[in-house]
Design a protein around this motif. Structure first.
Motif, PDB file in Angstrom:
ATOM      1  N   ALA A  55       0.524  -0.875   0.373  1.00  0.00           N
ATOM      2  CA  ALA A  55      -0.175   0.127  -0.059  1.00  0.00           C
ATOM      3  C   ALA A  55       0.918   1.245  -0.357  1.00  0.00           C
ATOM      4  CB  ALA A  55      -0.415   0.106   1.048  1.00  0.00           C
ATOM      5  N   ASN A 139     -12.355   6.631  14.855  1.00  0.00           N
ATOM      6  CA  ASN A 139     -12.355   5.427  15.225  1.00  0.00           C
ATOM      7  C   ASN A 139     -12.382   4.842  13.343  1.00  0.00           C
ATOM      8  OD1 ASN A 139     -15.197   5.808  14.748  1.00  0.00           O
ATOM      9  ND2 ASN A 139     -15.243   3.551  15.538  1.00  0.00           N
ATOM     10  N   SER A 183      -8.976  -0.270  -3.565  1.00  0.00           N
ATOM     11  CA  SER A 183      -8.258  -1.197  -2.667  1.00  0.00           C
ATOM     12  C   SER A 183      -8.206  -2.667  -3.694  1.00  0.00           C
ATOM     13  CB  SER A 183      -8.743  -1.973  -1.889  1.00  0.00           C
ATOM     14  OG  SER A 183      -8.700  -1.573  -0.759  1.00  0.00           O
TER      15      SER A 183
HETATM   16  C1  LIG Z   1      -4.887   0.991   1.154  1.00  0.00           C
HETATM   17  C2  LIG Z   1      -5.705   2.336   1.133  1.00  0.00           C
HETATM   18  C3  LIG Z   1      -5.331   3.286   0.785  1.00  0.00           C
HETATM   19  C4  LIG Z   1      -5.371   4.615   1.168  1.00  0.00           C
HETATM   20  N1  LIG Z   1      -5.045   5.603   0.429  1.00  0.00           N
HETATM   21  C5  LIG Z   1      -5.364   7.018   1.048  1.00  0.00           C
HETATM   22  C6  LIG Z   1      -5.022   8.402   0.666  1.00  0.00           C
HETATM   23  O1  LIG Z   1      -4.295   7.834  -0.605  1.00  0.00           O
HETATM   24  N2  LIG Z   1      -5.414   9.406   1.010  1.00  0.00           N
HETATM   25  C7  LIG Z   1      -6.218   9.265   2.002  1.00  0.00           C
HETATM   26  O2  LIG Z   1      -6.735  10.840   2.599  1.00  0.00           O
HETATM   27  N3  LIG Z   1      -6.603   8.467   2.105  1.00  0.00           N
HETATM   28  C8  LIG Z   1      -6.192   6.996   2.091  1.00  0.00           C
HETATM   29  N4  LIG Z   1      -7.187   6.012   2.436  1.00  0.00           N
HETATM   30  C9  LIG Z   1      -7.948   6.327   3.793  1.00  0.00           C
HETATM   31  C10 LIG Z   1      -7.217   6.458   5.242  1.00  0.00           C
HETATM   32  O3  LIG Z   1      -8.757   6.512   6.026  1.00  0.00           O
HETATM   33  C11 LIG Z   1      -7.170   8.036   5.278  1.00  0.00           C
HETATM   34  O4  LIG Z   1      -5.841   8.062   4.798  1.00  0.00           O
HETATM   35  C12 LIG Z   1      -6.861   8.468   7.169  1.00  0.00           C
HETATM   36  O5  LIG Z   1      -6.383   7.096   7.754  1.00  0.00           O
HETATM   37  C13 LIG Z   1      -8.618   8.185   8.100  1.00  0.00           C
HETATM   38  O6  LIG Z   1      -7.701   8.434   9.363  1.00  0.00           O
HETATM   39  P1  LIG Z   1      -8.618   8.380  10.439  1.00  0.00           P
HETATM   40  O7  LIG Z   1      -7.615   8.411  11.751  1.00  0.00           O
HETATM   41  O8  LIG Z   1      -9.973   8.848  10.503  1.00  0.00           O
HETATM   42  O9  LIG Z   1      -8.991   6.672  10.658  1.00  0.00           O
HETATM   43  P2  LIG Z   1      -7.795   5.453  10.958  1.00  0.00           P
HETATM   44  O10 LIG Z   1      -6.623   5.149  10.228  1.00  0.00           O
HETATM   45  O11 LIG Z   1      -8.615   4.136  10.698  1.00  0.00           O
HETATM   46  O12 LIG Z   1      -7.809   5.142  12.631  1.00  0.00           O
HETATM   47  C14 LIG Z   1      -8.441   5.295  13.313  1.00  0.00           C
HETATM   48  C15 LIG Z   1      -8.177   4.154  14.491  1.00  0.00           C
HETATM   49  O13 LIG Z   1      -8.783   4.384  15.685  1.00  0.00           O
HETATM   50  C16 LIG Z   1      -8.393   2.989  16.643  1.00  0.00           C
HETATM   51  N5  LIG Z   1      -9.772   2.850  16.883  1.00  0.00           N
HETATM   52  C17 LIG Z   1     -11.112   1.880  16.295  1.00  0.00           C
HETATM   53  N6  LIG Z   1     -11.559   1.970  17.342  1.00  0.00           N
HETATM   54  C18 LIG Z   1     -10.866   2.271  18.568  1.00  0.00           C
HETATM   55  C19 LIG Z   1     -11.639   2.343  20.013  1.00  0.00           C
HETATM   56  N7  LIG Z   1     -12.914   1.338  19.859  1.00  0.00           N
HETATM   57  N8  LIG Z   1     -10.694   2.251  21.210  1.00  0.00           N
HETATM   58  C20 LIG Z   1      -9.978   3.161  20.856  1.00  0.00           C
HETATM   59  N9  LIG Z   1      -8.923   3.303  19.542  1.00  0.00           N
HETATM   60  C21 LIG Z   1      -9.584   2.489  18.373  1.00  0.00           C
HETATM   61  C22 LIG Z   1      -8.043   2.089  15.301  1.00  0.00           C
HETATM   62  O14 LIG Z   1      -6.937   1.467  16.343  1.00  0.00           O
HETATM   63  C23 LIG Z   1      -6.448   3.587  14.674  1.00  0.00           C
HETATM   64  O15 LIG Z   1      -5.836   3.495  14.954  1.00  0.00           O
HETATM   65  C24 LIG Z   1      -6.510   5.246   2.607  1.00  0.00           C
HETATM   66  C25 LIG Z   1      -7.081   3.727   2.848  1.00  0.00           C
HETATM   67  C26 LIG Z   1      -6.608   2.320   2.608  1.00  0.00           C
HETATM   68  C27 LIG Z   1      -7.163   1.367   3.130  1.00  0.00           C
END
Ligand SMILES: Cc1cc2nc3c(=O)[nH]c(=O)nc-3n(C[C@H](O)[C@H](O)[C@H](O)COP(=O)(O)OP(=O)(O)OC[C@H]3O[C@@H](n4cnc5c(N)ncnc54)[C@H](O)[C@@H]3O)c2cc1C
Length: 436
Positions: A55, A139, A183
């Motif tokens: 990735a 989350n 994906s």
């Molecule tokens: C293969 C792939 C490629 C991607 N490429 C891009 C890209 O190029 N550009 C882009 O902007 N986005 C991209 N994304 C989207 C990605 O979701 C975002 O970049 C970003 O990670 C979102 O951040 P977030 O903090 O909202 O969620 P996440 O990164 O999912 O973080 C959520 C966190 O919350 C924690 N958590 C969940 N539930 C609980 C709980 N009950 N108690 C405590 N902790 C908890 C998890 O462990 C995790 O650490 C991609 C995703 C994937 C899978």
């Protein structure tokens, strides 16, 4: 500013942006993260991570990074998940955010309490319930797989992309990928180098955007003032036709929507491998059929592995759904929140990262957090501005579509146009006028 604490659930990009902005505004933070490090899904060792060994960013580095913290650990256009994990670690270290988190600690319940919110968590020291003035839920949106109800039985392996880590699992196997989202296409391209054969089953046609156009990351072109949708669609469709050709020629159905009415597939290699005969496009799955799969056009294929690249759905298992005003299936299945952040029925409960858009990047999520922190500050320093904000929250919703007509699919129910969305969020930050 106050003795009260705000809980942040998650240490991914959105949660870190939340913690950082609360800190900038002088609000005390207690972070909860079930993994043992920051980085969210970009930390491949996080039990909820859905990234795989191959990735890389899909949007480019400069359009994705936090504006106040440009990526200094890499200069490549599309960094790998390893570089991104290091980036988030550097970000958290630079602002002293790591100390504010409890790692290995999962939030299991969030409930309104007399004087704020009660957050129950389970971690290395057992179960605890703590009071906080408010909760920022970050989350993630990509951890709960959507498993489609497929008719029939399959004798081979069948699993969702959330389980996928490395391409060696495909060695010598006949592979079917169901779904050609970002994906699904990445994994099909990975499988080519190991599998005996690779097919990809699609329900509809897609628009493909290569990672580079005119030698530059495609999403860095056409920045600045956004063009009206009709003109942008016409110009970009023409450019894509010149660069990638017509995906129908490669076996895909003709798209039933215009460019940008659904999330485009950013992948330079899928059409390359289709053109080389390494991957074959199949129609939608009609049913599983023992050692193979029947497709809606009556064709059949034999497979050892079926990979469901069928996406994810929103999941807030620790919250009573009524607190987030879930919209019914008719208009999409997602919480109905002002600017995808603020719940009318739950003051002091904020959702970060529940937004999907082409090119929003982490800065778009950072601005969500900046707005929440500004609002909390305004409640102390300028209550009249906070009250005016609340009145707008209860009023008519701004149009966040940017004039595009998005497909009526579940995954598009919280989709926005990045320019319209960032403009609306920034306008609210400006109206609140709370410089940290
Ligand atoms: C293969 C792939 C490629 C991607 N490429 C891009 C890209 O190029 N550009 C882009 O902007 N986005 C991209 N994304 C989207 C990605 O979701 C975002 O970049 C970003 O990670 C979102 O951040 P977030 O903090 O909202 O969620 P996440 O990164 O999912 O973080 C959520 C966190 O919350 C924690 N958590 C969940 N539930 C609980 C709980 N009950 N108690 C405590 N902790 C908890 C998890 O462990 C995790 O650490 C991609 C995703 C994937 C899978």
């Amino acid at each position: 500013m106050s003795e009260q604490t705000y809980a942040v659930i998650g240490a991914g990009p959105s949660g870190l942006a939340g913690a950082r902005n609360l800190q900038r505004h002088g609000h005390a933070v207690v972070g909860y993260e079930l993994g043992d490090d920051v980085g969210g899904l970009w930390n491949i060792d996080n039990p909820r991570s859905t990234v795989y060994e191959s990735a890389h960013l899909i949007s480019s580095r400069t359009t994705t990074e936090f504006a106040e913290f440009p990526m200094a650990n890499t200069h490549v256009d599309y960094p790998s998940h390893r570089e991104l994990r290091a980036y988030f670690r550097d970000f958290a270290d630079a602002f002293g955010l790591v100390e504010r988190y409890r790692f290995g600690t999962e939030v299991t319940r969030v409930q309104p309490a007399d004087d704020g919110w009660a957050v129950t968590s389970t971690g290395p020291d057992g179960d605890h319930t703590e009071q906080h003035a408010g909760v920022l839920v970050a989350n993630g949106t990509l951890s709960k797989p959507t498993i489609p109800p497929l008719r029939g039985e399959f004798d081979g392996e069948m699993w969702h992309t959330s389980r996928y880590k490395r391409a060696e699992v495909f060695a010598g196997k006949r592979v079917l990928i169901v779904g050609a989202g970002n994906s699904g296409c990445d994994i099909a391209v990975d499988a080519v180098h190991h599998a005996a054969s690779v097919d990809i089953s699609v329900r509809r046609g897609y628009h493909f955007v290569p990672k580079y156009l005119f030698g530059r990351p495609a999403d860095t072109l056409n920045q600045g003032r956004p063009l009206p949708p009709r003109i942008k669609q016409a110009v970009d469709s023409r450019v894509l036709k010149l660069f990638t050709g017509d995906p129908v020629r490669f076996g895909f159905p003709k798209p039933d929507h215009k460019l940008y009415e659904s999330h485009p597939i950013v992948n330079s290699l899928i059409l390359h491998h289709l053109g080389h005969g390494d991957i074959r496009v199949r129609r939608d799955v009609d049913r599983l059929d023992g050692d193979g799969v029947l497709f809606t056009d009556g064709e059949r294929g034999d497979y050892d592995v079926v990979v469901l690249a069928t996406g994810y759905h929103l999941h807030y298992p620790f919250l009573d759904p009524a607190l987030l005003n879930w919209r019914g299936p008719g208009s999409g299945t997602c919480p109905d929140l002002y600017l995808n952040i603020f719940s009318e029925s739950a003051p002091n409960l904020f959702v970060l990262g529940m937004v999907e858009a082409s090119g929003l990047g982490w800065q778009g999520r950072y601005e969500q957090a900046e707005l929440v922190a500004s609002y909390l500050t305004a409640r102390h320093r300028a209550p009249h501005r906070a009250a005016a904000f609340e009145a707008r929250m209860r009023g008519p919703r701004p149009d966040l579509s940017g004039g595009y007509r998005y497909l009526g699919l579940e995954r598009m129910s919280y989709y926005v146009n990045k320019d319209a969305y960032r403009r609306a969020v920034r306008a609210e930050i400006t109206k609140l006028g709370m410089l940290p």
